[in-house]
Design a protein around this motif. Sequence first.
Motif, PDB file in Angstrom:
ATOM      1  N   GLN A   1     -57.982 -39.762  96.380  1.00  0.00           N
ATOM      2  CA  GLN A   1     -57.870 -41.217  96.408  1.00  0.00           C
ATOM      3  C   GLN A   1     -58.244 -41.838  95.067  1.00  0.00           C
ATOM      4  O   GLN A   1     -57.558 -42.727  94.575  1.00  0.00           O
ATOM      5  CB  GLN A   1     -58.769 -41.800  97.502  1.00  0.00           C
ATOM      6  N   MET A   2     -59.314 -41.356  94.475  1.00  0.00           N
ATOM      7  CA  MET A   2     -59.792 -41.946  93.239  1.00  0.00           C
ATOM      8  C   MET A   2     -59.101 -41.382  91.998  1.00  0.00           C
ATOM      9  O   MET A   2     -58.757 -42.121  91.068  1.00  0.00           O
ATOM     10  CB  MET A   2     -61.309 -41.738  93.117  1.00  0.00           C
ATOM     11  N   HIS A   3     -58.882 -40.068  91.969  1.00  0.00           N
ATOM     12  CA  HIS A   3     -58.394 -39.426  90.743  1.00  0.00           C
ATOM     13  C   HIS A   3     -57.045 -38.730  90.880  1.00  0.00           C
ATOM     14  O   HIS A   3     -56.481 -38.279  89.874  1.00  0.00           O
ATOM     15  CB  HIS A   3     -59.423 -38.415  90.238  1.00  0.00           C
ATOM     16  N   GLY A   4     -56.537 -38.615  92.092  1.00  0.00           N
ATOM     17  CA  GLY A   4     -55.236 -37.994  92.268  1.00  0.00           C
ATOM     18  C   GLY A   4     -55.226 -36.489  92.080  1.00  0.00           C
ATOM     19  O   GLY A   4     -54.171 -35.902  91.864  1.00  0.00           O
ATOM     20  N   TRP A   5     -56.409 -35.863  92.150  1.00  0.00           N
ATOM     21  CA  TRP A   5     -56.569 -34.418  91.946  1.00  0.00           C
ATOM     22  C   TRP A   5     -56.238 -33.998  90.524  1.00  0.00           C
ATOM     23  O   TRP A   5     -57.120 -33.865  89.694  1.00  0.00           O
ATOM     24  CB  TRP A   5     -55.727 -33.604  92.945  1.00  0.00           C
TER      25      TRP A   5
ATOM     26  N   MET B   1     -49.062 -37.697  88.713  1.00  0.00           N
ATOM     27  CA  MET B   1     -49.663 -38.975  89.076  1.00  0.00           C
ATOM     28  C   MET B   1     -48.602 -39.979  89.507  1.00  0.00           C
ATOM     29  O   MET B   1     -48.739 -40.637  90.541  1.00  0.00           O
ATOM     30  CB  MET B   1     -50.473 -39.522  87.903  1.00  0.00           C
ATOM     31  N   HIS B   2     -47.539 -40.119  88.717  1.00  0.00           N
ATOM     32  CA  HIS B   2     -46.532 -41.152  88.994  1.00  0.00           C
ATOM     33  C   HIS B   2     -45.626 -40.794  90.165  1.00  0.00           C
ATOM     34  O   HIS B   2     -45.200 -41.687  90.909  1.00  0.00           O
ATOM     35  CB  HIS B   2     -45.683 -41.395  87.746  1.00  0.00           C
ATOM     36  N   ASN B   3     -45.323 -39.514  90.339  1.00  0.00           N
ATOM     37  CA  ASN B   3     -44.352 -39.110  91.351  1.00  0.00           C
ATOM     38  C   ASN B   3     -44.957 -38.636  92.668  1.00  0.00           C
ATOM     39  O   ASN B   3     -44.276 -38.627  93.690  1.00  0.00           O
ATOM     40  CB  ASN B   3     -43.450 -37.993  90.796  1.00  0.00           C
ATOM     41  N   VAL B   4     -46.222 -38.226  92.635  1.00  0.00           N
ATOM     42  CA  VAL B   4     -46.838 -37.694  93.852  1.00  0.00           C
ATOM     43  C   VAL B   4     -48.095 -38.476  94.243  1.00  0.00           C
ATOM     44  O   VAL B   4     -48.160 -39.056  95.338  1.00  0.00           O
ATOM     45  CB  VAL B   4     -47.194 -36.196  93.677  1.00  0.00           C
TER      46      VAL B   4
ATOM     47  N   PRO C   1     -47.775 -42.692  94.643  1.00  0.00           N
ATOM     48  CA  PRO C   1     -47.016 -43.112  95.829  1.00  0.00           C
ATOM     49  C   PRO C   1     -47.727 -42.821  97.142  1.00  0.00           C
ATOM     50  O   PRO C   1     -47.487 -43.496  98.149  1.00  0.00           O
ATOM     51  CB  PRO C   1     -45.716 -42.299  95.716  1.00  0.00           C
ATOM     52  N   LEU C   2     -48.612 -41.822  97.144  1.00  0.00           N
ATOM     53  CA  LEU C   2     -49.348 -41.466  98.356  1.00  0.00           C
ATOM     54  C   LEU C   2     -50.722 -42.136  98.426  1.00  0.00           C
ATOM     55  O   LEU C   2     -51.532 -41.817  99.291  1.00  0.00           O
ATOM     56  CB  LEU C   2     -49.523 -39.943  98.433  1.00  0.00           C
ATOM     57  N   GLY C   3     -50.981 -43.068  97.503  1.00  0.00           N
ATOM     58  CA  GLY C   3     -52.246 -43.789  97.525  1.00  0.00           C
ATOM     59  C   GLY C   3     -53.355 -43.128  96.736  1.00  0.00           C
ATOM     60  O   GLY C   3     -54.519 -43.494  96.881  1.00  0.00           O
TER      61      GLY C   3
END
Length: 287
Positions: free
Chosen positions: A124-128, A136-139, A142-144
Amino acid sequence: MDSSQQSFLARNDFLIRRLHSLSGLIPVGAYMVVHLSVNASVLNGAATFQNNVYKIHSLGKLLPFVEWGFIFLPLLFHAIVGMVIVAGALPNTHNYRYAANYRYTLQRVTGVIAFFFIMYHVFQMHGWFNLSSTWMHNVAEPLGGGQFKPYNATSTAGEALLGTGMAIGYAVGILSCVYHLANGIWTMGITWGVWTSPKGQQRASYVCLVFGVVLAVVGLSALWGVRDAVDTPEKLQAVEKEEAELLKANIATGAVVPDEHKMADPPEADAEEEASRSDDASVTTSR
C-alpha cells in the motif's frame, strides 16, 4: 533414520530455529521499534515527521541496499521459517488451559496476521518493488499501491490511512506485530538460555509486558497522529503547504535532492500551475 535421508530442514533444524529466533529480534524487531517511533514523531507536527523521513532518504542510492539487506530479506526469512513452524504445530489450548499455552498459540496466530499485514502495508505504501517505474505505473498504483511519497510524508500517509475500516485493520496489524515481538523476546530468552528458572521467566515476563504496552501505545499513537493530521480538507491543505515549503527550503540548501518519484505532485504539474497563475495575472493586468 539416517541423517542423509532427512530433509534439509530436519538436518539443520537447530541452526534454522536459532537464526529464525535471532532474526526476529535483530534486525526485524529492532527495525519495527525504530519504524513506529519515527512514525509517532508526527505527534510533534508534520515538519518533525518529514525531517525524520528526509534523514532516512539522505542515504540516497544506498537506501534500497539497506532496506533489502537489513529489513526485507531478514523479514522474509523470519516469515517463511515461521510459516513452516506454524504448519507443523497444532494449538492445544482446549486440552491444556494455562496462560503459557495461550501465549504459544497467540504467538503463532499473531505471526500469521503480522505477515499478511506487513505485506499489505508495504504494498500500500511502497508498492513492493518501487525501484521499477514500470511496475509502479502498470501494476502497483492501479491496484492502490505505492501511495506513500517520502517528500510528502504526512499528507500521503494520512490520506492512505483514512477510513474506519483502514483504522481498524491497521490497529489489529500493529497490535499483532507488537505482541509477536514482545512475546517473542520472552520465548527467545528461554530458547537461548538467558532466563531458564521460573523466577527468571516471571521477571522477564513483566519486562516484556511493559515493553509491549509501551510499544503498542507508540504504534497506535503513530496511527492516530498521521490520520488526525489530515482528517479534514483544511488540515490536509495546511500540511501539504507546510511540506511544499519545507521541501523547497531543503532543496535550496542542498539537504534534499529533487526526485519527482518521491513527490506527490511532479514538478511538471507545479510548473503548469504556476504558468496558469501567471497567465491569469497577465490577463487581469491587461484589463
